[in-house]
Motif scaffolding. Structure first.
Motif, PDB file in Angstrom:
ATOM      1  N   MET A  39      63.215  47.940  23.264  1.00 56.02           N
ATOM      2  CA  MET A  39      64.228  47.210  22.508  1.00 56.02           C
ATOM      3  C   MET A  39      63.552  46.153  21.769  1.00 56.02           C
ATOM      4  O   MET A  39      63.734  45.907  20.392  1.00 56.02           O
ATOM      5  CB  MET A  39      65.441  46.605  23.202  1.00 56.02           C
ATOM      6  N   ARG A  40      62.423  45.530  22.387  1.00 56.08           N
ATOM      7  CA  ARG A  40      61.611  44.524  21.752  1.00 56.08           C
ATOM      8  C   ARG A  40      60.761  44.968  20.885  1.00 56.08           C
ATOM      9  O   ARG A  40      60.480  44.455  19.860  1.00 56.08           O
ATOM     10  CB  ARG A  40      60.982  43.627  22.976  1.00 56.08           C
ATOM     11  N   ASP A  41      60.010  46.101  21.107  1.00 57.70           N
ATOM     12  CA  ASP A  41      58.918  46.550  20.497  1.00 57.70           C
ATOM     13  C   ASP A  41      59.036  47.455  19.418  1.00 57.70           C
ATOM     14  O   ASP A  41      58.027  47.647  18.583  1.00 57.70           O
ATOM     15  CB  ASP A  41      57.649  47.000  21.412  1.00 57.70           C
ATOM     16  N   LEU A  42      60.104  48.536  19.292  1.00 57.55           N
ATOM     17  CA  LEU A  42      60.258  49.193  18.382  1.00 57.55           C
ATOM     18  C   LEU A  42      60.559  48.403  16.938  1.00 57.55           C
ATOM     19  O   LEU A  42      61.376  47.753  16.913  1.00 57.55           O
ATOM     20  CB  LEU A  42      61.535  50.193  18.634  1.00 57.55           C
ATOM     21  N   PHE A  66      63.962  47.860  27.881  1.00 54.95           N
ATOM     22  CA  PHE A  66      64.032  46.474  27.441  1.00 54.95           C
ATOM     23  C   PHE A  66      62.636  46.390  26.552  1.00 54.95           C
ATOM     24  O   PHE A  66      62.629  45.750  25.490  1.00 54.95           O
ATOM     25  CB  PHE A  66      64.296  45.502  28.423  1.00 54.95           C
ATOM     26  N   SER A  67      61.425  46.790  27.031  1.00 52.21           N
ATOM     27  CA  SER A  67      60.340  46.644  26.235  1.00 52.21           C
ATOM     28  C   SER A  67      60.508  47.754  24.989  1.00 52.21           C
ATOM     29  O   SER A  67      60.194  47.001  23.860  1.00 52.21           O
ATOM     30  CB  SER A  67      59.212  47.396  27.047  1.00 52.21           C
ATOM     31  N   CYS A 116      53.062  62.577  23.711  1.00 51.55           N
ATOM     32  CA  CYS A 116      52.640  61.366  23.834  1.00 51.55           C
ATOM     33  C   CYS A 116      52.467  61.202  25.329  1.00 51.55           C
ATOM     34  O   CYS A 116      52.792  62.021  26.115  1.00 51.55           O
ATOM     35  CB  CYS A 116      53.579  60.247  23.305  1.00 51.55           C
ATOM     36  N   ASP A 117      51.529  60.034  25.567  1.00 49.35           N
ATOM     37  CA  ASP A 117      51.095  59.853  27.034  1.00 49.35           C
ATOM     38  C   ASP A 117      52.126  59.069  27.787  1.00 49.35           C
ATOM     39  O   ASP A 117      51.955  59.140  29.083  1.00 49.35           O
ATOM     40  CB  ASP A 117      49.684  59.071  27.012  1.00 49.35           C
ATOM     41  N   GLY A 118      52.771  58.097  27.129  1.00 50.21           N
ATOM     42  CA  GLY A 118      53.656  57.472  27.777  1.00 50.21           C
ATOM     43  C   GLY A 118      54.412  56.176  26.765  1.00 50.21           C
ATOM     44  O   GLY A 118      54.123  56.382  25.590  1.00 50.21           O
ATOM     45  N   LEU A 119      54.850  55.165  27.543  1.00 52.07           N
ATOM     46  CA  LEU A 119      55.708  54.315  26.490  1.00 52.07           C
ATOM     47  C   LEU A 119      54.813  53.435  25.673  1.00 52.07           C
ATOM     48  O   LEU A 119      55.267  53.625  24.255  1.00 52.07           O
ATOM     49  CB  LEU A 119      56.383  53.191  27.768  1.00 52.07           C
ATOM     50  N   GLU A 120      53.586  53.124  25.784  1.00 45.96           N
ATOM     51  CA  GLU A 120      52.877  52.411  24.922  1.00 45.96           C
ATOM     52  C   GLU A 120      52.459  53.472  23.798  1.00 45.96           C
ATOM     53  O   GLU A 120      52.565  53.012  22.492  1.00 45.96           O
ATOM     54  CB  GLU A 120      51.446  51.870  25.536  1.00 45.96           C
ATOM     55  N   THR A 170      67.825  50.165  17.335  1.00 45.17           N
ATOM     56  CA  THR A 170      67.424  51.133  18.518  1.00 45.17           C
ATOM     57  C   THR A 170      68.626  51.178  19.322  1.00 45.17           C
ATOM     58  O   THR A 170      69.365  50.617  19.860  1.00 45.17           O
ATOM     59  CB  THR A 170      66.516  50.100  19.212  1.00 45.17           C
ATOM     60  N   TYR A 171      68.307  52.626  19.715  1.00 42.01           N
ATOM     61  CA  TYR A 171      69.533  53.151  20.593  1.00 42.01           C
ATOM     62  C   TYR A 171      68.985  53.545  21.803  1.00 42.01           C
ATOM     63  O   TYR A 171      67.766  53.754  22.060  1.00 42.01           O
ATOM     64  CB  TYR A 171      70.113  54.415  20.359  1.00 42.01           C
TER      65      TYR A 171
END
Ligand code: NAD
Length: 511
Positions: free
Chosen positions: A444-447, A441-442, A411-415, A452-453
């Motif tokens: 934890m919110r977005d998955l 924290f992003s 993958c390219d990164g977080l998003e 979420t671990y």
């Protein structure tokens, strides 16, 4: 444990026996058809761990009738007293932990360290739910009327039916039975046909702790023959299934016909994200444990590893190197790290996904073969298997294999990683390895997942937190913690008017 004795147990405390009858109304009874089936060791199929009753609707009917009779008294036992029995069962399970772990390894293959963990989870669940006996909180709240008292209390539902899978045979039975009985319900449980013994061991501890007859009943057998009639039964007011999403659809549909409470805990295809700034040693360790623990046969197994391009090559190389060295074998050997598949059908499924992955163009870096020579010849063993260059839409990246097959996706990164993680039918567990608190924290919110671990793999749930998932993983309920108490109780709102006059809510008020 004696392998040659085929005596039927006269009491629940006989651990030496190999023939188990159904447990109905505190009695051992044969299936109405007289038919039985074998529970065999998947690491050595020559060994019969137990012979169990092949039951049918008539046996379910008898068990539900017993549970219904028992409910009239059990619901009136004060919850703290009910909970004391569960607490005592925890103490008994501690004494029997090593024996029960061995039974479980023999019946379903996972290594002893993990089966000890499974029994420990039942012990933890027993302590937690015993505590609930003195909580089971409900709100008291002001009434909008003068001289009127308002509160909501939790009430038991009645007879609850439980249908369990084989991969956590004692833990999952405990997640269902223990909150149910503390809340004042009575139960009929149908354990998975591959692992009934571990459910017997749990229930035996409860009976030895003083559980009255009929409060928990066990009917063994197969899904369509026992599970379906249990879900259909009009006197079963709540049904709780843990299993595949395919069976969840069937049971959910049946439950809807009679409007019973229905909790479905189903499949997963759990992503672990590794970003460029991750502690790679930790991520590799976690990915191995999450991917190959329980031979990949966890609903929360780390079956997709989504790795950022900066560390992708190094992660893949080191991960594969470690996967190759995992020791596969009989879980009773303390040095073994990965046991067999549960049965022939599951092994065939695992191997079929190797072919699917190859045909889709993913790169098979290690594993992919059955192990059937020498010490492996009598079991359902397979090599730990890793694919790299997996595209997010490939079937091996989308479908639950339920075996030791891990897909690594660049993958390219977080998003990008979160998009890949979420673009899937399931939503059980998820994880991210990063040292960046903002990214953690992003995530934890977005998955889009029930769990979420951060800096840990997708496995490792604790009993006092809600457990379950989104989308095709379930129907919105949670096991564990307060989620289970919510499922096994019915709210009743109570209004006490001590004004001595008729007061009309919403109407008697100044305009
Ligand atoms: P399964 O769906 O084949 O069987 C689960 C249970 O349902 C068994 O007791 C089975 O006999 C019964 N059953 C099968 N057909 C039925 C029918 N028509 N009517 C009623 N009951 C029926 O699943 P399994 O192979 O035992 O377990 C593996 C699956 O369980 C995986 O998909 C895994 O992800 C899932 N699982 C989910 C969780 C969770 O909490 N989300 C936990 C463990 C396992």
């Amino acid at each position: 444990m004696a392998t040659e004795t085929l005596a039927t147990p006269a009491t629940l405390s006989d651990t030496q026996t190999r023939v188990f009858k159904n447990f109905i109304d505190g009695e051992w009874v044969e299936s109405s058809s007289g038919e039985t089936f074998e529970d065999r060791n998947p690491a050595d199929t020559r060994e019969v761990v137990g012979i169990f009753q092949k039951s049918s609707k008539a046996d379910v009917d008898a068990a539900v009738a017993a549970a219904k009779r028992a409910f009239t008294k059990w619901r009136l036992v004060p919850a703290p007293r009910r909970a004391e029995i569960v607490f005592r069962a925890a103490e008994i399970l501690i004494e029997r932990k090593q024996d029960h772990a061995r039974d479980m390894t023999r019946e379903m293959g996972k290594v002893l360290a993990e089966t000890r963990g499974d029994v420990q989870e039942a012990i933890d669940a027993a302590y937690y739910n015993a505590g609930e006996g003195r909580r089971m909180f409900g709100p008291t709240t002001p009434s909008e009327m003068p001289n009127k008292f308002a509160m909501a209390v939790r009430q038991p539902i009645g007879v609850c039916g439980m249908i369990t899978p084989w991969n956590f045979p004692m833990a999952i039975s405990s997640w269902k039975l223990l909150p149910a009985v503390v809340c004042g319900n009575t139960c009929v449980i149908k354990p998975a046909q591959d692992t009934p013994l571990s459910t017997f061991n749990l229930v035996r501890a409860l009976v030895d702790a003083g559980l009255p007859k009929g409060v928990i009943n066990i009917v063994t057998g197969f899904g369509a023959e026992v599970g379906t009639p249990l879900a259909e039964h009009r006197d079963v007011r709540a049904i709780s299934l843990t299993g595949s999403s395919a069976v969840g659809r069937i049971v959910g549909g049946i439950a809807a016909q009679s409007f019973k409470h229905c909790s479905l805990e189903l499949g997963g295809k759990n992503p672990m994200i590794v970003l460029d700034d991750a502690n790679l040693d930790l991520a590799i360790e976690g990915g191995l444990w999450g991917g190959f623990g329980t031979t990949g046969q966890r609903c929360t197994a780390t079956s997709r590893i989504i790795v950022q391009k900066g560390v992708y090559r190094e992660f893949v190389e080191r991960y594969v190197d470690r996967a190759k060295k995992l020791k596969v074998g009989n879980g009773l050997d303390e040095t073994v790290q990965m046991g067999p598949a549960i049965n022939q059908k599951q092994l065939e499924t695992d191997l079929s996904y190797v072919e699917i992955g190859r045909a889709e163009g993913a790169k098979l870096l290690t594993g992919g073969h059955r192990l059937d020579k020498g010490e492996y010849q009598y079991g359902w063993f397979m090599e730990p298997t890793v694919f790299s260059e997996v595209a997010p839409k490939m079937r091996i990246a989308q479908e639950e294999v339920f075996g030791p097959v891990v897909s690594i996706i660049p993958c390219d990164g977080l998003e990008d990683a979160i998009d890949i993680a979420n673009d899937i039918e399931y939503g059980l567990s998820s994880s991210i390895y990063t040292k960046d608190v903002n990214k953690a924290f992003s995530a934890m919110r977005d998955l889009d997942a029930g769990i979420t671990y951060i800096n840990a793999p997708t496995i490792g749930a604790e009993v006092h937190l809600p457990f379950g998932g989104t989308k095709a993983t379930g129907n919105g309920h949670r096991e564990g913690g307060i989620g289970a108490i919510d499922f096994y109780t019915e709210w009743k709102s109570v209004y006490v008017d001590y004004s001595d006059k008729l007061q009309k809510a919403q109407i008697d008020r100044p305009e």
